[in-house]
Scaffold this motif. Structure first.
Motif, PDB file in Angstrom:
ATOM      1  N   ALA A   4      -1.632   3.141 -18.094  1.00 52.34           N
ATOM      2  CA  ALA A   4      -2.241   3.507 -19.773  1.00 52.34           C
ATOM      3  C   ALA A   4      -1.825   3.281 -20.615  1.00 52.34           C
ATOM      4  N   ALA A   5      -0.355   3.570 -20.663  1.00 58.97           N
ATOM      5  CA  ALA A   5       0.582   3.306 -21.971  1.00 58.97           C
ATOM      6  C   ALA A   5       0.438   2.196 -22.394  1.00 58.97           C
ATOM      7  N   ILE A   6       0.500   1.039 -21.363  1.00 59.01           N
ATOM      8  CA  ILE A   6       0.662  -0.100 -21.765  1.00 59.01           C
ATOM      9  C   ILE A   6      -0.593  -0.810 -22.590  1.00 59.01           C
ATOM     10  N   ILE A   7      -1.643  -0.269 -21.878  1.00 57.34           N
ATOM     11  CA  ILE A   7      -2.968  -0.505 -22.418  1.00 57.34           C
ATOM     12  C   ILE A   7      -3.037   0.018 -23.841  1.00 57.34           C
ATOM     13  N   VAL A   8      -2.622   1.233 -24.177  1.00 57.03           N
ATOM     14  CA  VAL A   8      -2.885   1.748 -25.600  1.00 57.03           C
ATOM     15  C   VAL A   8      -1.960   0.896 -26.362  1.00 57.03           C
ATOM     16  N   VAL A   9      -0.696   0.636 -26.139  1.00 54.49           N
ATOM     17  CA  VAL A   9       0.022  -0.121 -26.966  1.00 54.49           C
ATOM     18  C   VAL A   9      -0.422  -1.508 -27.248  1.00 54.49           C
ATOM     19  N   TYR A  10      -0.952  -2.349 -26.028  1.00 51.48           N
ATOM     20  CA  TYR A  10      -1.391  -3.713 -26.321  1.00 51.48           C
ATOM     21  C   TYR A  10      -2.523  -3.444 -27.086  1.00 51.48           C
ATOM     22  N   SER A  11      -3.387  -2.870 -26.873  1.00 55.20           N
ATOM     23  CA  SER A  11      -4.751  -2.642 -27.816  1.00 55.20           C
ATOM     24  C   SER A  11      -4.483  -2.495 -29.005  1.00 55.20           C
ATOM     25  N   LEU A  12      -3.549  -1.279 -29.611  1.00 52.68           N
ATOM     26  CA  LEU A  12      -2.961  -1.222 -30.921  1.00 52.68           C
ATOM     27  C   LEU A  12      -2.275  -2.447 -31.511  1.00 52.68           C
ATOM     28  N   PHE A  13      -1.724  -3.315 -30.666  1.00 49.94           N
ATOM     29  CA  PHE A  13      -1.266  -4.582 -31.448  1.00 49.94           C
ATOM     30  C   PHE A  13      -2.527  -5.440 -31.798  1.00 49.94           C
ATOM     31  N   ASP A  14      -3.284  -5.489 -30.474  1.00 49.98           N
ATOM     32  CA  ASP A  14      -4.362  -6.403 -30.960  1.00 49.98           C
ATOM     33  C   ASP A  14      -5.089  -5.956 -32.144  1.00 49.98           C
ATOM     34  N   ILE A  26      -3.531  -5.987 -13.007  1.00 45.25           N
ATOM     35  CA  ILE A  26      -3.079  -7.099 -12.489  1.00 45.25           C
ATOM     36  C   ILE A  26      -1.481  -7.316 -12.232  1.00 45.25           C
ATOM     37  N   SER A  27      -1.076  -7.125 -13.692  1.00 40.74           N
ATOM     38  CA  SER A  27       0.240  -7.214 -13.520  1.00 40.74           C
ATOM     39  C   SER A  27       1.012  -6.107 -12.918  1.00 40.74           C
ATOM     40  N   LEU A  28       0.622  -4.808 -12.855  1.00 42.29           N
ATOM     41  CA  LEU A  28       1.367  -3.843 -12.280  1.00 42.29           C
ATOM     42  C   LEU A  28       1.232  -4.122 -10.581  1.00 42.29           C
ATOM     43  N   PHE A  29       0.105  -4.550 -10.322  1.00 34.68           N
ATOM     44  CA  PHE A  29      -0.234  -4.974  -8.800  1.00 34.68           C
ATOM     45  C   PHE A  29       0.797  -6.115  -8.342  1.00 34.68           C
ATOM     46  N   SER A  30       0.847  -6.951  -9.234  1.00 33.46           N
ATOM     47  CA  SER A  30       2.037  -8.122  -9.116  1.00 33.46           C
ATOM     48  C   SER A  30       3.476  -7.828  -8.994  1.00 33.46           C
ATOM     49  N   TRP A  31       3.777  -6.697  -9.718  1.00 31.21           N
ATOM     50  CA  TRP A  31       5.130  -6.070  -9.445  1.00 31.21           C
ATOM     51  C   TRP A  31       5.456  -5.598  -8.470  1.00 31.21           C
ATOM     52  N   ARG A  41       0.922  -1.071  -0.241  1.00 36.10           N
ATOM     53  CA  ARG A  41      -0.008  -0.039   0.109  1.00 36.10           C
ATOM     54  C   ARG A  41       0.704   1.146   0.056  1.00 36.10           C
ATOM     55  N   ALA A  42       2.006   1.388   0.692  1.00 33.66           N
ATOM     56  CA  ALA A  42       2.904   2.516   0.835  1.00 33.66           C
ATOM     57  C   ALA A  42       3.604   2.699  -0.694  1.00 33.66           C
ATOM     58  N   LEU A  43       4.025   1.497  -1.008  1.00 32.90           N
ATOM     59  CA  LEU A  43       4.631   1.878  -2.718  1.00 32.90           C
ATOM     60  C   LEU A  43       3.660   2.359  -3.538  1.00 32.90           C
ATOM     61  N   ILE A  44       2.220   1.779  -3.645  1.00 32.16           N
ATOM     62  CA  ILE A  44       1.306   2.359  -4.497  1.00 32.16           C
ATOM     63  C   ILE A  44       1.063   3.775  -4.137  1.00 32.16           C
ATOM     64  N   GLY A  45       0.885   4.281  -2.914  1.00 28.18           N
ATOM     65  CA  GLY A  45       0.686   5.415  -2.318  1.00 28.18           C
ATOM     66  C   GLY A  45       1.786   6.505  -2.628  1.00 28.18           C
ATOM     67  N   GLU A  46       2.846   6.085  -2.956  1.00 27.41           N
ATOM     68  CA  GLU A  46       4.103   6.760  -3.347  1.00 27.41           C
ATOM     69  C   GLU A  46       4.032   7.045  -4.924  1.00 27.41           C
ATOM     70  N   HIS A  47       3.610   6.021  -5.419  1.00 27.26           N
ATOM     71  CA  HIS A  47       4.337   5.992  -6.906  1.00 27.26           C
ATOM     72  C   HIS A  47       2.909   5.863  -7.847  1.00 27.26           C
ATOM     73  N   TRP A  48       1.577   6.079  -7.213  1.00 29.00           N
ATOM     74  CA  TRP A  48       0.557   5.916  -8.053  1.00 29.00           C
ATOM     75  C   TRP A  48       0.270   6.507  -9.291  1.00 29.00           C
ATOM     76  N   ARG A  49       0.986   7.952  -9.372  1.00 26.95           N
ATOM     77  CA  ARG A  49       1.113   8.630 -10.628  1.00 26.95           C
ATOM     78  C   ARG A  49       1.620   7.876 -11.637  1.00 26.95           C
ATOM     79  N   TYR A  50       2.995   7.366 -11.388  1.00 25.49           N
ATOM     80  CA  TYR A  50       3.775   6.747 -12.075  1.00 25.49           C
ATOM     81  C   TYR A  50       3.161   5.467 -12.823  1.00 25.49           C
ATOM     82  N   LEU A  51       2.731   4.625 -11.672  1.00 25.53           N
ATOM     83  CA  LEU A  51       2.085   3.321 -12.031  1.00 25.53           C
ATOM     84  C   LEU A  51       0.763   3.574 -13.073  1.00 25.53           C
TER      85      LEU A  51
END
Length: 222
Positions: free
Chosen positions: A36-46, A195-200, A21-31
């Motif tokens: 968002a960037a990965i979703i756009v890239v993946y969707s374009l690939f699809d 799910i991937s981001l949370f896992s990392w 929770r602390a990591l997400i709280g500190e880096h939530w903007r970056y994450l």
């Protein structure tokens, strides 16, 4: 490196979740931006329609971004704030642990969750301690030995949440798409990336909890 590592006492589930929770709280903007960037890239690939190329491209993007996100979350643990990029080791550790965990989940379920917990810090070990894929898995297994029970509980709970998220994502994607495959792809990628981001983040949290003597966010919960 391994010779400088001082084994920690067994961590608790609450320590891992608090650090996550602390990591997400500190880096939530970056994450959020990365997601968002990965979703756009993946969707374009699809959307490109070339399944083989899209799959290979997504694997490459996944490995690169996982390394960079893990590196960002462990910046205070790296000499000079950066590490030596070992993308092949990151890919290898992910592939080996993924295959083993998938086998356990498909055929035995609970053993798969156990493997997921014991191999959870392989990626942080690659980034923070410059380990090879095979060595990172072995070292992760050793370092999580005393904490296998609490970590199993954490990954069991998180796994259940993942399952619910996937079911909801599939349902929402089917409802929202109304025959539009692109929208369905975006919704599916949204769930997958979250799910991937949370896992990392969770992997980094476990790594930090197992080495609190090195400082960092874990000091907050000391």
């Amino acid at each position: 490196m391994k010779e400088h590592y001082q084994p920690a006492e067994a961590v608790t589930a609450s320590q891992v979740l608090d650090t996550t929770r602390a990591l997400i709280g500190e880096h939530w903007r970056y994450l959020g931006l990365v997601g968002a960037a990965i979703i756009v890239v993946y969707s374009l690939f699809d959307w490109s329609g070339n399944t083989s190329i899209a799959l290979l491209a997504q694997i490459a993007v996944f490995t690169f971004v996982q390394y960079k996100v893990t590196e960002r979350l462990l910046a205070d643990r790296l000499p000079g704030g950066i590490g030596s990029a070992r993308y092949r080791s990151m890919f290898g550790s992910g592939l080996l642990s993924g295959l083993g965990t998938m086998f356990g989940l498909v055929f035995f379920l609970l053993p798969g969750v156990f493997l997921m917990a014991r191999w959870s810090i392989a990626a942080p070990l690659v980034v923070a301690e410059n380990m090879s894929s095979v060595r990172s898995l072995g070292e992760s297994w050793e370092r999580t030995r005393k904490s296998s029970g609490p970590l199993f509980l954490v990954f069991l709970l998180i796994g259940a949440a993942y399952f619910v998220a996937v079911i909801m994502g599939v349902g929402m994607g089917s409802w929202a798409s109304l025959g539009n495959n692109f929208i369905q792809s975006v919704v599916g990628n949204l769930v997958s990336v979250a799910i991937s981001l949370f896992s990392w983040v969770l992997a980094v949290a476990v790594y930090r909890c197992l080495a609190p003597d090195q400082g960092g966010l874990q000091d907050v919960f000391a």
